[in-house]
Design an enzyme around this catalytic site. Sequence first.
Site, PDB file in Angstrom:
ATOM      1  N   GLY A  79      36.130  44.159  43.966  1.00 11.28           N
ATOM      2  CA  GLY A  79      35.848  44.351  45.431  1.00 11.28           C
ATOM      3  C   GLY A  79      35.543  45.905  45.471  1.00 11.28           C
ATOM      4  O   GLY A  79      34.727  46.999  45.903  1.00 11.28           O
ATOM      5  N   GLU A  80      36.990  46.414  45.967  1.00  9.08           N
ATOM      6  CA  GLU A  80      37.143  47.862  45.845  1.00  9.08           C
ATOM      7  C   GLU A  80      38.197  48.356  44.885  1.00  9.08           C
ATOM      8  O   GLU A  80      37.965  49.761  45.379  1.00  9.08           O
ATOM      9  CB  GLU A  80      38.181  47.682  47.048  1.00  9.08           C
ATOM     10  CG  GLU A  80      37.975  47.049  48.418  1.00  9.08           C
ATOM     11  CD  GLU A  80      39.058  46.251  49.545  1.00  9.08           C
ATOM     12  OE1 GLU A  80      39.600  46.736  50.999  1.00  9.08           O
ATOM     13  OE2 GLU A  80      39.563  45.827  48.642  1.00  9.08           O
ATOM     14  N   LYS A  93      26.586  40.921  36.541  1.00 10.31           N
ATOM     15  CA  LYS A  93      25.950  41.398  37.473  1.00 10.31           C
ATOM     16  C   LYS A  93      25.873  42.453  39.150  1.00 10.31           C
ATOM     17  O   LYS A  93      25.623  43.183  39.256  1.00 10.31           O
ATOM     18  CB  LYS A  93      24.402  41.440  37.826  1.00 10.31           C
ATOM     19  CG  LYS A  93      22.876  41.801  38.211  1.00 10.31           C
ATOM     20  CD  LYS A  93      21.845  41.144  37.897  1.00 10.31           C
ATOM     21  CE  LYS A  93      20.391  41.498  37.267  1.00 10.31           C
ATOM     22  NZ  LYS A  93      19.838  40.709  37.527  1.00 10.31           N
ATOM     23  N   GLY A 105      30.323  45.424  55.068  1.00  6.40           N
ATOM     24  CA  GLY A 105      31.482  45.456  56.011  1.00  6.40           C
ATOM     25  C   GLY A 105      32.474  46.085  56.052  1.00  6.40           C
ATOM     26  O   GLY A 105      32.842  47.505  56.502  1.00  6.40           O
TER      27      GLY A 105
HETATM   28 MO1  MOS Z   1      37.573  45.366  53.309  1.00  6.65          MO
HETATM   29  S1  MOS Z   1      38.977  47.609  53.363  1.00  6.65           S
HETATM   30  O1  MOS Z   1      39.731  44.218  53.331  1.00  6.65           O
HETATM   31  O2  MOS Z   1      36.996  44.458  53.910  1.00  6.65           O
END
Ligand code: MOS
Length: 740
Positions: free
Chosen positions: A699-700, A628, A244
Amino acid sequence: MSEHEFKGLIGQPLDRVEGPLKVSGRATYAADWRGDKPHLIGFIVESPVAKGRIVSIDTKAAEACAGVEAVVTHENTPKQIPFGERAKGGRFAQSHAMMRTDAIRHLGYPVALVVAQTFEQARHAASLVRCEIAAEDGVFNPEKHEDQAVKPDELDGTPEVDTEAGDFEAEYGKAAHQVEGEFHTPSQHAAAMEPHATVAQWDGDKLTVHMSIQILGDGRKAFANTFDIDPEDVRIVSPYIGGGFGSKLGVHNEAILAAHGAKLTGKPVRIAQHRRNVFSNGPHRPRHRQRLKLGADANGKIVAIDHATLSIMARDYPFAEAAASPTRASYATKAMRTSHRVVEGDIPKADSMRAPGEAVGTLTFESMIDELAHSCGVDPVEFRVRNEPEKDPHSGKPFSTRKMRRCLQEGAEKFGWKGPVSRREGDWLIGHGMAAAIRPNLMQEAEAEIELSTDGHLTVRLDMTDIGTGTYTILTQIAAEAMGVAPEHVTVKLGDTDFPETCGSGGSFGAGSTGTAVFEAAKALKDDLLKRAAKADSEWKGTNSKELRIDGANIALGNRSLPIAQLGDGSGGISAKGAAKPGKEYKTMAQYSYGAQFAEVAVDAVTGEIRLRRLTGVFDAGLILNEKTARSQLMGGMIFGIGAALMEESLMDERYGAFMNRDLAEYHVAVNRDVPRLDVHMIEGFDENSNPLGSKGIGELGICGAGPAIANAVFAATGHRVRKFPIHMEDLLEHLPAIG
Ligand code: MOS
């Protein structure tokens, strides 16, 4: 390391529980879905101009083609609320009306949708649609229209568009070291492997869509707000998503168009955007001009920071990327000023993409920090350590947990940092660079349901999504550990608005928020089971539900045991719900995840070719839920950082407002040949202010800091500071050593 109660499955490097389904092709992605009725295929006819009005549209030839069942245009779309209205629920929930009027919103905007029995029939007929458009001049480059720049109502997620603390001019004016620079960062596209796709079906007033979307709850509202129907009449199903990166946070053009086609034909309609569609009918990261001024005193202490950005926003789609927001929480300073301005343009939706704000904000800010460290004659690692803030310099609030110093120091050790090395190996100029990484740790509301069957199997349900991140796996681990069972006794079901609503995937908030909801649901279930047990058998009174386990078809606690079948009302399973929401610590504290990244690059002394040789990242993201999948997230982020520094750029022909490189041959993401050994390290931790699991957003995080570490290494190698991204060989050519 803080002590915590999780000694079992949470944190273990469990393989992806849905992995076998994916590698054997049995995971049903949106465009794979086949209902019980045969469905039709839609093909989008795109506008060749960016702004204007449709004068006439001729669909006769297309309608006459074999297999064509409908051609949808602005003349026959069903009733819609105007695009951008009902924006109170946010941009993901606002009306996303398509082809409601004769107005063209951007180049590539749909002017028609051809619906046919097969893809080939639809595509051929689409080529026969003739559309006459009265074109108007559009706005594509914010710098050329800076006179129209406005302060946006809010930034992505924060109402603080501008900030000012201390007297910047005074502090900068008397600073012993001053650096300034104007940077350009490009438009970018998320380039998810799976293009946006939707299958839509109406049953009377009820709409069912199988689609690829990150946040189902808002998506449901978007359909409701577009078609003026009740959100309860919309069902979205999205169990598997092929990436996404922000581009599927909300609904995009094909989703509304598929609903149009389904309404007009009375049959289910599938639209899978093709790769070129995605570059205009999906969203992109907006371009930025960023101006920075930084000052430090004679002791290498930062005294003044100014970060001003100018960007572009799509009309009636309120997203302004917060590129200067990471700057606010990074370093101690006496004075700081940040501002964001946007120009409304005739462009496809500009929206969140992979670490919105930080990805492009740390790219420029951490480049300037490097420059300031050089100016001060201080090693860049030492410079950052020296300027570590004790509290959030912007809000004055304490940090939740901030292990930036450890990230910097451990990173330097693991990389073998000896300063910004610059040496020559034959024709290669070698440079070392580093940068700090910071990304907000967010928490959102989420609910989850957990059901125990009489044979001891647990089913977890919530409308969360797995966009390739590992959600199925970590939620399995959390439910299994909380209930004291092996992971094979847990089934996690995601991606259906029939399940309890969550925040979905985005902003690196998914795991912590929905993981907490599942954890709370499990706790509630145990409490409930114990209550039922105490009713059935007084022996159970006074026991602690924390110690309750599921043991086959029984519940167990110490040496007590009771069949689950005796606890229910005979109708089957026993279920409980749990909820998560941000605690007061999100108001009273500054919450971030951190990291430090170190890069070695080699630049060809003759051609300027840049090769990344190694990249080391050390990260502080609280408790790691799965070693992982977390590593995989961080690696993916670091690879995006390589793209941000060296490759990714959506080029626009500003005569027409046309993105030109609309495929993966010309929109370059880092590929295997571009990615060297990546060293990923996670600092063990538990953030008790974040959520009951002690995790922080991951995640980011890997994206942040990776790009500027590479840019700083290019500077070390060549002595030249490139102030535009991505950095290309031609930017270095004139600055390479003389040949001879
Ligand atoms: Mo993220 S850019 O909030 O999927």
